[in-house]
Design an enzyme around this catalytic site. Sequence first.
Site, short mmCIF file in Angstrom:
data_model
loop_
_atom_site.label_atom_id
_atom_site.label_comp_id
_atom_site.label_asym_id
_atom_site.label_seq_id
_atom_site.Cartn_x
_atom_site.Cartn_y
_atom_site.Cartn_z
N ARG A 54 0.84 -1.20 0.00
CA ARG A 54 0.00 0.00 0.00
C ARG A 54 0.87 1.25 0.00
O ARG A 54 0.68 2.17 -0.81
CB ARG A 54 -0.92 -0.02 1.22
CG ARG A 54 -1.89 -1.20 1.24
CD ARG A 54 -2.70 -1.26 2.51
NE ARG A 54 -1.89 -1.41 3.71
CZ ARG A 54 -2.18 -2.20 4.73
NH1 ARG A 54 -3.28 -2.93 4.70
NH2 ARG A 54 -1.41 -2.26 5.78
N LYS A 165 -9.49 5.89 4.41
CA LYS A 165 -8.24 5.25 4.79
C LYS A 165 -7.92 5.72 6.20
O LYS A 165 -7.91 6.93 6.47
CB LYS A 165 -7.11 5.64 3.84
CG LYS A 165 -5.85 4.79 4.03
CD LYS A 165 -6.10 3.35 3.62
CE LYS A 165 -4.88 2.48 3.87
NZ LYS A 165 -5.09 1.10 3.40
N SER A 234 -10.62 1.29 5.39
CA SER A 234 -9.45 0.43 5.20
C SER A 234 -8.30 0.96 6.05
O SER A 234 -7.96 2.15 5.97
CB SER A 234 -9.06 0.43 3.71
OG SER A 234 -7.90 -0.32 3.48
N ARG A 329 -12.47 -11.61 1.27
CA ARG A 329 -12.22 -10.90 0.01
C ARG A 329 -12.31 -11.85 -1.18
O ARG A 329 -12.87 -11.50 -2.23
CB ARG A 329 -10.85 -10.23 0.04
CG ARG A 329 -10.81 -8.86 0.70
CD ARG A 329 -9.51 -8.14 0.40
NE ARG A 329 -8.36 -8.85 0.90
CZ ARG A 329 -7.78 -8.67 2.09
NH1 ARG A 329 -8.32 -7.78 2.94
NH2 ARG A 329 -6.71 -9.34 2.45
N SER A 348 -12.81 -4.73 -0.48
CA SER A 348 -11.99 -4.49 0.70
C SER A 348 -12.47 -5.35 1.85
O SER A 348 -13.68 -5.48 2.09
CB SER A 348 -12.06 -3.00 1.07
OG SER A 348 -11.42 -2.75 2.30
#
Length: 370
Positions: A54, A165, A234, A329, A348
């Site tokens: 990420r 986020k 997330s 997922r 997600s």
Amino acid sequence: MRTTSVGVFKVATTGPGDVSGLMSMIGSGAIDPKSILAILGKTEGNGGVNDFTREYAVAALCAALAPRLGLSPEEVEQRIAFVMSGGTEGVLSPHITVFTRREVEGRPAGMSGKRLSIGIAQTRDFPPEELGRSPQIAQTAKAVKAAMADAGIPGPADVHFVQIKCPLLTSDRVEAAGARGNKTATTSAYASMAYSRGASALGVAVALGEIAPDVRDEDVLRRDDLFSKVASTSSGIELMHNVVIVLGNSASSVSAFEIGHAVMSDAIDAAAVIAALESVGLGFAPQAKKGRELVNIFAKAEASPDGSVRGFRHIMLEDTDISATRHARAAVGGLIAGLAGTGAVYVSGGAEHQGPPGGGPVAAIARLSD
């Protein structure tokens, strides 16, 4: 009233550091880098605490865009909202979705209805002891309202997906809180991901009036009846604040896109996925219908906390080899991919307070021919 035009571009990636597809679209003139407002991505990491794909993806994008914008990579990260979700298990395919926005002069004659609009906002940085607790809820709710205003969306009814986020705890962050005489919601880095996701989702629910604002610390991860129908959160190690992206429809937008959503009641709720597609004038694959084209689907996935799906036992919570979020997922990704006709969908894991237990929101964006 400000009028905006929003663009949506889905770009396949060959790895978390691959920016070639985006740079190609910029080079061809399809995307003006100065108009990029947000980038959502799926990377092929494990989606856990140590998923550095990420951070790698964000760093690669910032480094590539910096010279195009005349900014430093750090300034690019402040200007554009980046949300990278790790984990592309099963048939899920790594990709990024780029959202652009520019101001235009009024609406064309004959255009009717509301069109896709996007707004972004950020919270302040959180000290570790605030993660998963009331301050994170309150600050997130404030940021959601700011993002709605930025998008030109006056009311909750037109909000169809809120992507956030949020931070997580590490041993160093827990230790820093303890040195100040404060305790964190948990000392487990992995558990902190759920606390942060859950509190952020409750902040969305408060902002949109889905629940009352008097949420307590002890409600996080304990009150399954408190949730948002449009929140997608997330956790990541790469930040200490919340990045908020609000997607909805607005009369002030002249974009060629529209967004709708539904809520999955469990991991095999195909009817909800179809309902989300139908909300933007589409059916299940093949997608082309009535002059509309599917751009992307965004969804949350969670292993049902009661250990069963429609009366049958599942083992996602008991597998010590593969985390439950990765199982979820893969399962939900496969279901949506089959209905959408593509594995390049944004799914997600970890849906705490994001839809009912074991379920989660699912949103679809379609391109309109007009």
